[in-house]
Motif scaffolding. Structure first.
Motif, PDB file in Angstrom:
ATOM      1  N   GLY A 129      11.882 -68.910 -35.114  1.00 23.01           N
ATOM      2  CA  GLY A 129      12.926 -69.760 -35.599  1.00 23.01           C
ATOM      3  C   GLY A 129      12.824 -70.324 -37.185  1.00 23.01           C
ATOM      4  O   GLY A 129      11.570 -70.927 -37.546  1.00 23.01           O
ATOM      5  N   GLY A 130      13.669 -69.979 -38.063  1.00 23.40           N
ATOM      6  CA  GLY A 130      13.901 -70.701 -39.173  1.00 23.40           C
ATOM      7  C   GLY A 130      13.138 -69.718 -40.356  1.00 23.40           C
ATOM      8  O   GLY A 130      13.142 -70.030 -41.545  1.00 23.40           O
ATOM      9  N   ALA A 131      12.379 -68.810 -39.949  1.00 20.58           N
ATOM     10  CA  ALA A 131      11.510 -67.792 -40.790  1.00 20.58           C
ATOM     11  C   ALA A 131      12.647 -66.901 -41.563  1.00 20.58           C
ATOM     12  O   ALA A 131      13.654 -66.917 -40.978  1.00 20.58           O
ATOM     13  N   THR A 132      12.242 -66.235 -42.321  1.00 21.87           N
ATOM     14  CA  THR A 132      13.126 -65.330 -43.289  1.00 21.87           C
ATOM     15  C   THR A 132      13.512 -64.322 -42.296  1.00 21.87           C
ATOM     16  O   THR A 132      14.236 -63.553 -42.499  1.00 21.87           O
ATOM     17  N   GLN A 133      12.590 -63.617 -41.419  1.00 20.56           N
ATOM     18  CA  GLN A 133      12.678 -62.689 -40.472  1.00 20.56           C
ATOM     19  C   GLN A 133      13.962 -63.228 -39.682  1.00 20.56           C
ATOM     20  O   GLN A 133      14.688 -62.230 -39.482  1.00 20.56           O
ATOM     21  N   TYR A 134      13.848 -64.212 -39.025  1.00 20.96           N
ATOM     22  CA  TYR A 134      15.069 -64.545 -38.262  1.00 20.96           C
ATOM     23  C   TYR A 134      16.432 -64.553 -38.922  1.00 20.96           C
ATOM     24  O   TYR A 134      17.498 -64.074 -38.295  1.00 20.96           O
ATOM     25  N   GLU A 135      16.391 -65.262 -40.100  1.00 17.93           N
ATOM     26  CA  GLU A 135      17.393 -65.337 -41.031  1.00 17.93           C
ATOM     27  C   GLU A 135      18.154 -63.860 -41.243  1.00 17.93           C
ATOM     28  O   GLU A 135      19.261 -63.522 -41.210  1.00 17.93           O
ATOM     29  N   TRP A 136      17.179 -62.988 -41.624  1.00 22.23           N
ATOM     30  CA  TRP A 136      17.697 -61.557 -41.899  1.00 22.23           C
ATOM     31  C   TRP A 136      18.105 -60.798 -40.647  1.00 22.23           C
ATOM     32  O   TRP A 136      19.258 -60.345 -40.439  1.00 22.23           O
ATOM     33  N   LEU A 137      17.569 -61.118 -39.321  1.00 24.55           N
ATOM     34  CA  LEU A 137      18.171 -60.600 -38.069  1.00 24.55           C
ATOM     35  C   LEU A 137      19.571 -61.152 -37.866  1.00 24.55           C
ATOM     36  O   LEU A 137      20.350 -60.568 -37.534  1.00 24.55           O
ATOM     37  N   GLN A 138      19.612 -62.544 -38.121  1.00 19.88           N
ATOM     38  CA  GLN A 138      20.900 -63.080 -37.681  1.00 19.88           C
ATOM     39  C   GLN A 138      22.102 -62.574 -38.732  1.00 19.88           C
ATOM     40  O   GLN A 138      22.998 -62.381 -38.359  1.00 19.88           O
ATOM     41  N   ALA A 139      21.764 -62.545 -40.001  1.00 21.01           N
ATOM     42  CA  ALA A 139      22.736 -62.044 -41.118  1.00 21.01           C
ATOM     43  C   ALA A 139      22.981 -60.481 -40.864  1.00 21.01           C
ATOM     44  O   ALA A 139      24.243 -60.106 -41.041  1.00 21.01           O
ATOM     45  N   ASN A 140      21.994 -59.811 -40.689  1.00 18.46           N
ATOM     46  CA  ASN A 140      22.344 -58.222 -40.879  1.00 18.46           C
ATOM     47  C   ASN A 140      22.452 -57.692 -39.189  1.00 18.46           C
ATOM     48  O   ASN A 140      23.054 -56.353 -39.230  1.00 18.46           O
ATOM     49  N   ARG A 157      26.904 -59.294 -37.832  1.00 15.40           N
ATOM     50  CA  ARG A 157      27.669 -58.076 -37.985  1.00 15.40           C
ATOM     51  C   ARG A 157      28.013 -57.389 -36.546  1.00 15.40           C
ATOM     52  O   ARG A 157      28.402 -56.353 -36.723  1.00 15.40           O
ATOM     53  N   ASP A 158      27.946 -58.138 -35.482  1.00 17.58           N
ATOM     54  CA  ASP A 158      28.150 -57.676 -33.956  1.00 17.58           C
ATOM     55  C   ASP A 158      27.490 -56.473 -33.707  1.00 17.58           C
ATOM     56  O   ASP A 158      28.019 -55.788 -32.742  1.00 17.58           O
ATOM     57  N   VAL A 159      26.253 -56.442 -34.187  1.00 19.19           N
ATOM     58  CA  VAL A 159      25.336 -55.463 -33.699  1.00 19.19           C
ATOM     59  C   VAL A 159      24.910 -56.127 -32.196  1.00 19.19           C
ATOM     60  O   VAL A 159      24.789 -57.178 -32.037  1.00 19.19           O
ATOM     61  N   LEU A 162      14.750 -44.889 -40.652  1.00 20.81           N
ATOM     62  CA  LEU A 162      15.903 -45.044 -39.855  1.00 20.81           C
ATOM     63  C   LEU A 162      16.407 -43.541 -39.668  1.00 20.81           C
ATOM     64  O   LEU A 162      17.179 -42.970 -40.614  1.00 20.81           O
ATOM     65  N   SER A 163      16.530 -43.196 -38.380  1.00 19.57           N
ATOM     66  CA  SER A 163      16.974 -41.845 -38.024  1.00 19.57           C
ATOM     67  C   SER A 163      18.328 -41.789 -37.283  1.00 19.57           C
ATOM     68  O   SER A 163      18.678 -40.785 -37.235  1.00 19.57           O
ATOM     69  N   ALA A 164      19.006 -42.757 -37.262  1.00 21.76           N
ATOM     70  CA  ALA A 164      20.371 -42.935 -36.815  1.00 21.76           C
ATOM     71  C   ALA A 164      21.191 -43.758 -37.393  1.00 21.76           C
ATOM     72  O   ALA A 164      20.697 -44.779 -37.802  1.00 21.76           O
ATOM     73  N   ALA A 165      22.555 -43.627 -37.294  1.00 26.11           N
ATOM     74  CA  ALA A 165      23.362 -44.644 -37.726  1.00 26.11           C
ATOM     75  C   ALA A 165      23.764 -45.775 -36.803  1.00 26.11           C
ATOM     76  O   ALA A 165      23.383 -45.557 -35.681  1.00 26.11           O
ATOM     77  N   GLY A 166      24.295 -46.853 -37.358  1.00 28.51           N
ATOM     78  CA  GLY A 166      24.776 -48.112 -36.407  1.00 28.51           C
ATOM     79  C   GLY A 166      23.577 -49.101 -36.711  1.00 28.51           C
ATOM     80  O   GLY A 166      24.065 -50.231 -36.114  1.00 28.51           O
ATOM     81  N   VAL A 167      22.710 -49.175 -37.281  1.00 24.07           N
ATOM     82  CA  VAL A 167      21.750 -50.070 -37.603  1.00 24.07           C
ATOM     83  C   VAL A 167      21.724 -50.704 -39.119  1.00 24.07           C
ATOM     84  O   VAL A 167      21.197 -49.461 -39.737  1.00 24.07           O
ATOM     85  N   VAL A 168      21.692 -51.661 -39.683  1.00 21.72           N
ATOM     86  CA  VAL A 168      21.736 -51.896 -41.092  1.00 21.72           C
ATOM     87  C   VAL A 168      20.198 -52.116 -41.186  1.00 21.72           C
ATOM     88  O   VAL A 168      19.542 -52.893 -40.341  1.00 21.72           O
ATOM     89  N   SER A 169      20.096 -50.736 -42.674  1.00 19.04           N
ATOM     90  CA  SER A 169      18.777 -51.201 -42.829  1.00 19.04           C
ATOM     91  C   SER A 169      18.378 -52.383 -43.218  1.00 19.04           C
ATOM     92  O   SER A 169      19.436 -53.053 -43.837  1.00 19.04           O
TER      93      SER A 169
END
Length: 277
Positions: free
Chosen positions: A141-152, A156-158, A5-12
């Motif tokens: 939908g329903g996968a852990t990847q989707y849940e991570w994107l939703q939560a992080n 978080r209003d990204v 990750l080379s810039a701020a503003g995105v949750v690793s």
């Protein structure tokens, strides 16, 4: 966290049943639910079920004297079908999560995964711009990847638009047509899609160390965990597991079995059925 990750503003497909040649103990085959659009774990090719989870389950069944049939269901239907006893076990590459552990019981874990951020091969996106700044991101939908994107990201209003897909093949197709800027999927699925010639590339990794396991109905009413665990250990020790993995994912590193399991998994508390550490 996000690496590089080379810039701020995105949750690793199809719905079919294929039986193993093994002998059943009670005459009734076990019904194993799969999502047959999830390479390299489970998919259909030339009318036959293939994949790491498919071949491993066949090997476990033969080792334990069981008969198994595979039933293809859409991903969102799999966990509810198992929880309600409509299938006997779930063998698609299933990530272990605390929410799932409340409604399912898990075997010993046989894999760990990270997630990859995919973009089109000719895209100018990097890991930052793919997950912010007005990007449209797809995941199952329903996968852990989707849940991570939703939560992080979303929660978080990204500035992203998150789209749910029934399967990753469709999501990657939309990536190619420009309907999506990025897709997030597991490392082995991403590598498999690239190996199959999909015009995509990896721009970043979300390090998860996420365990994967087989799952049975909560409380293990059919007493399957002991046999599943013993079978997993046996095919690992014999080298059969490594052969299966390398057949479908030659670049994969073979992890020791069992991999790590979170403390919240009740079915993995000592004594573990069918397994002695």
């Amino acid at each position: 966290m996000l690496k590089h990750l080379s810039a701020a503003g995105v949750v690793s497909v199809v719905s079919m049943a294929v039986a193993t040649p093994a002998l059943a103990q009670d005459g009734d085959p076990l019904v194993a639910g799969v999502e047959a659009a999830f390479p390299p774990w489970a998919y259909v090719e030339d009318g036959a079920y293939k994949g790491i989870a498919i071949d491993a389950m066949r090997a476990i069944a033969e080792d334990q004297g069981l008969t198994v049939e595979f039933k293809d269901l859409p991903w969102p239907s799999l966990i509810p079908a198992l929880a309600k006893g409509r299938i006997d076990l779930l063998v698609t590459g299933l990530n272990v999560t605390e929410a799932r552990a409340k409604v399912l019981d898990f075997s010993i874990p046989w894999w760990e995964n990270d997630d990859e951020v995919l973009v089109a091969a000719d895209s100018d996106h990097n890991v930052v711009t793919a997950l912010c700044c007005g990007a449209t991101v797809g995941a199952q939908g329903g996968a852990t990847q989707y849940e991570w994107l939703q939560a992080n990201l979303v929660d978080r209003d990204v500035d992203v638009t998150l789209r749910a897909y029934e399967d990753y093949i469709t999501a990657v197709e939309d990536l190619g047509t420009g309907r999506l800027d990025a897709v997030v999927t597991s490392t082995d699925t991403a590598e498999e899609l690239i190996d199959k010639g999909r015009p995509i590339r990896i721009v970043g990794t979300i390090q998860q160390n996420q365990p994967q396991a087989l799952a049975v109905q909560e409380g293990d009413p059919k007493g399957l965990l002991a046999q599943l665990n013993a079978g997993i250990v046996n095919i690992s020790e014999s080298g059969q597991w490594a052969e299966i993995v390398k057949t479908y994912s030659p670049q994969a590193s073979i992890r020791p079995i069992p991999t790590t399991m979170p403390d919240y998994v009740d079915s993995y508390q000592t004594p573990i059925p069918g397994y002695t550490p």
